[in-house]
Motif scaffolding. Structure first.
Motif, PDB file in Angstrom:
ATOM      1  N   PHE A 134       0.766  -1.243  -0.097  1.00  0.00           N
ATOM      2  CA  PHE A 134      -0.065   0.036  -0.115  1.00  0.00           C
ATOM      3  C   PHE A 134       0.881   1.241  -0.091  1.00  0.00           C
ATOM      4  O   PHE A 134       1.917   1.086   0.329  1.00  0.00           O
ATOM      5  CB  PHE A 134      -0.763   0.077   1.343  1.00  0.00           C
ATOM      6  N   GLN A 135       0.328   2.421  -0.498  1.00  0.00           N
ATOM      7  CA  GLN A 135       0.779   3.677  -0.245  1.00  0.00           C
ATOM      8  C   GLN A 135       1.347   3.908   1.125  1.00  0.00           C
ATOM      9  O   GLN A 135       0.407   3.568   2.043  1.00  0.00           O
ATOM     10  CB  GLN A 135      -0.053   4.696  -0.869  1.00  0.00           C
ATOM     11  N   PHE A 136       2.287   4.732   1.369  1.00  0.00           N
ATOM     12  CA  PHE A 136       2.800   4.734   2.743  1.00  0.00           C
ATOM     13  C   PHE A 136       1.696   5.680   3.647  1.00  0.00           C
ATOM     14  O   PHE A 136       1.541   5.570   4.675  1.00  0.00           O
ATOM     15  CB  PHE A 136       4.072   5.673   2.790  1.00  0.00           C
ATOM     16  N   ASP A 137       1.066   6.606   2.867  1.00  0.00           N
ATOM     17  CA  ASP A 137       0.142   7.720   3.594  1.00  0.00           C
ATOM     18  C   ASP A 137      -1.195   6.758   3.821  1.00  0.00           C
ATOM     19  O   ASP A 137      -2.054   7.390   4.433  1.00  0.00           O
ATOM     20  CB  ASP A 137      -0.103   8.828   2.801  1.00  0.00           C
ATOM     21  N   VAL A 138      -1.357   5.606   3.630  1.00  0.00           N
ATOM     22  CA  VAL A 138      -2.645   4.726   4.282  1.00  0.00           C
ATOM     23  C   VAL A 138      -2.571   4.909   5.766  1.00  0.00           C
ATOM     24  O   VAL A 138      -3.519   4.672   6.222  1.00  0.00           O
ATOM     25  CB  VAL A 138      -2.453   3.530   3.694  1.00  0.00           C
ATOM     26  N   LEU A 139      -1.312   4.968   6.237  1.00  0.00           N
ATOM     27  CA  LEU A 139      -1.293   5.120   7.892  1.00  0.00           C
ATOM     28  C   LEU A 139      -1.750   6.338   8.228  1.00  0.00           C
ATOM     29  O   LEU A 139      -1.843   6.555   9.604  1.00  0.00           O
ATOM     30  CB  LEU A 139       0.298   4.814   8.285  1.00  0.00           C
ATOM     31  N   GLU A 140      -1.830   7.376   7.584  1.00  0.00           N
ATOM     32  CA  GLU A 140      -2.071   8.825   7.967  1.00  0.00           C
ATOM     33  C   GLU A 140      -3.183   8.975   9.084  1.00  0.00           C
ATOM     34  O   GLU A 140      -3.426   9.571   9.996  1.00  0.00           O
ATOM     35  CB  GLU A 140      -2.053   9.798   6.904  1.00  0.00           C
ATOM     36  N   SER A 198      16.460  11.273  -6.673  1.00  0.00           N
ATOM     37  CA  SER A 198      16.230   9.798  -7.197  1.00  0.00           C
ATOM     38  C   SER A 198      15.126   9.146  -6.392  1.00  0.00           C
ATOM     39  O   SER A 198      15.205   9.565  -5.201  1.00  0.00           O
ATOM     40  CB  SER A 198      17.444   8.942  -7.042  1.00  0.00           C
ATOM     41  N   PRO A 199      14.142   8.563  -6.687  1.00  0.00           N
ATOM     42  CA  PRO A 199      13.071   7.966  -5.943  1.00  0.00           C
ATOM     43  C   PRO A 199      13.414   6.868  -4.849  1.00  0.00           C
ATOM     44  O   PRO A 199      14.084   6.027  -4.886  1.00  0.00           O
ATOM     45  CB  PRO A 199      12.224   7.409  -6.980  1.00  0.00           C
ATOM     46  N   ILE A 200      12.877   7.265  -3.564  1.00  0.00           N
ATOM     47  CA  ILE A 200      12.737   6.187  -2.746  1.00  0.00           C
ATOM     48  C   ILE A 200      11.311   5.851  -2.446  1.00  0.00           C
ATOM     49  O   ILE A 200      10.611   6.433  -1.808  1.00  0.00           O
ATOM     50  CB  ILE A 200      13.502   6.722  -1.343  1.00  0.00           C
ATOM     51  N   GLU A 201      11.088   4.658  -3.089  1.00  0.00           N
ATOM     52  CA  GLU A 201       9.634   4.269  -3.096  1.00  0.00           C
ATOM     53  C   GLU A 201       9.353   3.437  -1.751  1.00  0.00           C
ATOM     54  O   GLU A 201       9.603   2.164  -1.545  1.00  0.00           O
ATOM     55  CB  GLU A 201       9.085   3.230  -4.201  1.00  0.00           C
ATOM     56  N   ARG A 202       8.937   4.046  -0.676  1.00  0.00           N
ATOM     57  CA  ARG A 202       8.582   3.269   0.920  1.00  0.00           C
ATOM     58  C   ARG A 202       7.135   3.136   0.895  1.00  0.00           C
ATOM     59  O   ARG A 202       6.353   3.958   0.505  1.00  0.00           O
ATOM     60  CB  ARG A 202       9.000   4.332   1.784  1.00  0.00           C
ATOM     61  N   ARG A 203       6.887   1.915   0.990  1.00  0.00           N
ATOM     62  CA  ARG A 203       5.438   1.343   0.930  1.00  0.00           C
ATOM     63  C   ARG A 203       5.137   0.469   2.314  1.00  0.00           C
ATOM     64  O   ARG A 203       5.861   0.437   3.128  1.00  0.00           O
ATOM     65  CB  ARG A 203       5.079   0.556  -0.273  1.00  0.00           C
ATOM     66  N   VAL A 204       3.992   0.283   2.419  1.00  0.00           N
ATOM     67  CA  VAL A 204       3.485  -0.590   3.536  1.00  0.00           C
ATOM     68  C   VAL A 204       3.140  -1.899   3.243  1.00  0.00           C
ATOM     69  O   VAL A 204       2.468  -1.933   2.178  1.00  0.00           O
ATOM     70  CB  VAL A 204       2.069   0.314   4.216  1.00  0.00           C
ATOM     71  N   ALA A 205       3.479  -2.954   4.069  1.00  0.00           N
ATOM     72  CA  ALA A 205       3.326  -4.157   3.801  1.00  0.00           C
ATOM     73  C   ALA A 205       2.388  -4.787   4.828  1.00  0.00           C
ATOM     74  O   ALA A 205       2.768  -4.727   6.009  1.00  0.00           O
ATOM     75  CB  ALA A 205       4.499  -4.993   3.525  1.00  0.00           C
ATOM     76  N   ASP A 228       1.057  -2.178  -6.630  1.00  0.00           N
ATOM     77  CA  ASP A 228       1.508  -3.140  -7.339  1.00  0.00           C
ATOM     78  C   ASP A 228       2.813  -3.524  -6.558  1.00  0.00           C
ATOM     79  O   ASP A 228       3.682  -2.993  -6.435  1.00  0.00           O
ATOM     80  CB  ASP A 228       1.950  -2.939  -8.749  1.00  0.00           C
ATOM     81  N   GLY A 229       3.062  -5.047  -6.128  1.00  0.00           N
ATOM     82  CA  GLY A 229       4.231  -5.265  -5.228  1.00  0.00           C
ATOM     83  C   GLY A 229       5.286  -5.869  -6.295  1.00  0.00           C
ATOM     84  O   GLY A 229       6.310  -6.476  -5.424  1.00  0.00           O
ATOM     85  N   THR A 230       5.289  -5.722  -7.404  1.00  0.00           N
ATOM     86  CA  THR A 230       6.223  -6.427  -8.285  1.00  0.00           C
ATOM     87  C   THR A 230       7.799  -6.270  -7.893  1.00  0.00           C
ATOM     88  O   THR A 230       8.374  -7.254  -7.781  1.00  0.00           O
ATOM     89  CB  THR A 230       6.129  -6.102  -9.709  1.00  0.00           C
ATOM     90  N   ASP A 231       8.116  -5.076  -7.502  1.00  0.00           N
ATOM     91  CA  ASP A 231       9.397  -4.620  -7.386  1.00  0.00           C
ATOM     92  C   ASP A 231       9.668  -4.391  -6.008  1.00  0.00           C
ATOM     93  O   ASP A 231      10.624  -3.591  -5.523  1.00  0.00           O
ATOM     94  CB  ASP A 231       9.783  -3.282  -8.106  1.00  0.00           C
ATOM     95  N   LEU A 232       8.827  -4.618  -5.037  1.00  0.00           N
ATOM     96  CA  LEU A 232       9.126  -4.312  -3.692  1.00  0.00           C
ATOM     97  C   LEU A 232       9.338  -5.341  -2.982  1.00  0.00           C
ATOM     98  O   LEU A 232       9.121  -6.516  -3.292  1.00  0.00           O
ATOM     99  CB  LEU A 232       7.516  -3.730  -3.160  1.00  0.00           C
ATOM    100  N   GLU A 233      10.233  -5.206  -1.942  1.00  0.00           N
ATOM    101  CA  GLU A 233      10.849  -6.116  -1.007  1.00  0.00           C
ATOM    102  C   GLU A 233      10.478  -5.533   0.337  1.00  0.00           C
ATOM    103  O   GLU A 233      10.828  -4.499   0.753  1.00  0.00           O
ATOM    104  CB  GLU A 233      12.360  -6.360  -1.105  1.00  0.00           C
TER     105      GLU A 233
END
Length: 424
Positions: A134-140, A198-205, A228-233
């Motif tokens: 999920f987008q990080f701001d889901v926690l907001e 450069s982008p830092i894509e921080r997400r929620v898992a 999409d979680g394809t490139d997320l770790e």
């Protein structure tokens, strides 16, 4: 295998498939059908038939410690799973059978799953420990809502309705929710630590088994933030912790508070007074939920409270640093801290370097205090936060190295010094 080309099942295999689906959907937690003892022989041939048709999976201790949950689709070959069935005898604890995604295709789901997208996804074959992102701001919403207890970690977070709100009749039942195992995840494929643009894509898992505990309203809310979680770790510290492995490091916030604790221990040994009032991390202190001016201003305000505002006047009295300078001008805590370093033999330029990042925080805090600013988006704030944390705990670490040379601190040993620091 499509329904058009799927071979017709035998009556025994069709009945076993019905039982597997019934157990899976009816359990409430998507458990498998346990096969053991007297059930072994009647199910052996139909289970093999269903395995060959791609309609079920076998879970054993080779897959996961608890066979009654399926953490993810089987990572073992169909041949290995068939061998599990062939080798099974009545003396064994048994195995659990789960429907695959193909095995649930076209199956009508019960109405109780309506409006519950993550429960429906599990009903269709998602594993208990598979992750949705999920987008990080889901926690907001949860951080900003006083009805919720929200706690930040370096690699994850937790949230839940407070006890007071839970008992409040004015709080809707739909908001009786909580998640204790929220993780952070990253896509760093385009990240360059030397390039602030450069982008830092921080997400929620979040695990599917946790998402299904949310009320329908909150499941639908989270669904609107899904990515999409394809490139997320998932963050390695969080993931290893969830898998029961000891951590090999800490994040930058944790390291900062470790250094505050170190300095207090050394200050008490050397001078009999703690340096900082508090070494406790505020629950809401963590990564920026969005790269906005308002988020950044709130962050530096918290940080300054933990640094400049947190230094104790009793400590400065104990080390002989007055509150006024030679001209009778009142000195701030950072100037007194710099004087303290110099009084112990730290070179003037080195003392200024140590204090410098804390002074930057103080100056950044004063900006919003004296003027109205637009709440702009600036993606470089994400990089700035990482770099500022690095500079601060490095400055505190340099102070710790110096203070540890005090004659009264010779027996002091730093705790957890073997842990590496994860900067993201």
């Amino acid at each position: 295998m499509s329904a058009r080309h799927r071979p017709e099942l035998s009556a025994d295999a069709a009945e076993l498939m019905r039982l597997v689906r019934e157990r899976y959907i009816g359990s409430g937690e998507f458990n498998g059908l346990h096969i053991r003892a007297k059930l072994v022989e009647p199910t052996r041939a139909p289970a093999i038939e269903l395995l060959n048709a791609g309609l079920i999976e076998v879970m054993t201790g080779a897959d996961y410690m608890n066979i009654h949950i399926r953490p993810w689709p089987s990572r073992r070959s169909v041949e290995d799973q068939i061998q599990d069935i062939k080798d099974l005898d009545s003396a064994d604890y048994g195995v659990c059978l789960y429907p695959t995604t193909a095995g649930m295709k076209g199956v009508r789901l019960p109405s109780k799953l309506n409006g519950r997208p993550y429960a429906r996804a599990m009903a269709r074959g998602k594993g208990t420990l598979e992750l949705a992102y999920f987008q990080f701001d889901v926690l907001e919403q949860y951080r900003n809502d006083s009805r919720f207890r929200f706690s930040f970690g370096d690699s994850g977070a937790s949230m839940g309705l407070s006890d007071e709100a839970f008992e409040d009749e004015d709080v809707f039942e739909r908001d009786h929710v909580g998640l204790n195992h929220i993780g952070f995840a990253y896509d760093l494929t385009r990240y360059d630590p030397t390039d602030a643009d450069s982008p830092i894509e921080r997400r929620v898992a979040v695990f599917y088994c946790d998402l299904i505990t949310l009320t329908p309203e909150h499941q639908r809310r989270w669904e609107t933030y899904e990515v999409d979680g394809t490139d997320l770790e998932p963050h390695p510290l969080w993931w290893n912790g969830q898998m029961g492995r000891w951590p090999d490091g800490v994040g930058p916030f944790t390291r900062l508070f470790m250094e505050l604790e170190n300095l207090n221990e050394l200050a008490i040994l050397a001078f009999g007074e703690a340096m900082f009032r508090s070494t406790d991390r505020p629950a809401e202190m963590g990564w920026l939920l969005r790269p906005s001016q308002r988020e950044w201003d709130d962050f530096v305000l918290q940080l300054d409270k933990l640094l400049s505002d947190n230094l104790r006047s009793e400590f400065f009295k104990a080390v002989g640093i007055e509150s006024v300078d030679e001209r009778g001008q009142r000195m701030g805590t950072l100037k007194r801290f710099e004087r303290f370093l110099q009084s112990g033999g730290v070179a003037v330029d080195q003392a200024k370097r140590i204090v410098s990042p804390m002074a930057l925080v103080r100056n950044a805090r004063q900006g919003p205090a004296h003027r109205i600013r637009d709440n702009l988006t600036d993606r470089t704030f994400v990089h700035q936060q990482i770099e500022l944390l690095r500079e601060i705990y490095s400055a505190l670490g340099a102070t710790r190295h110096w203070l540890a040379t005090h004659p009264k601190c010779t027996d002091w040993e730093e705790k957890h010094k073997e842990l590496q620091t994860y900067m993201l």
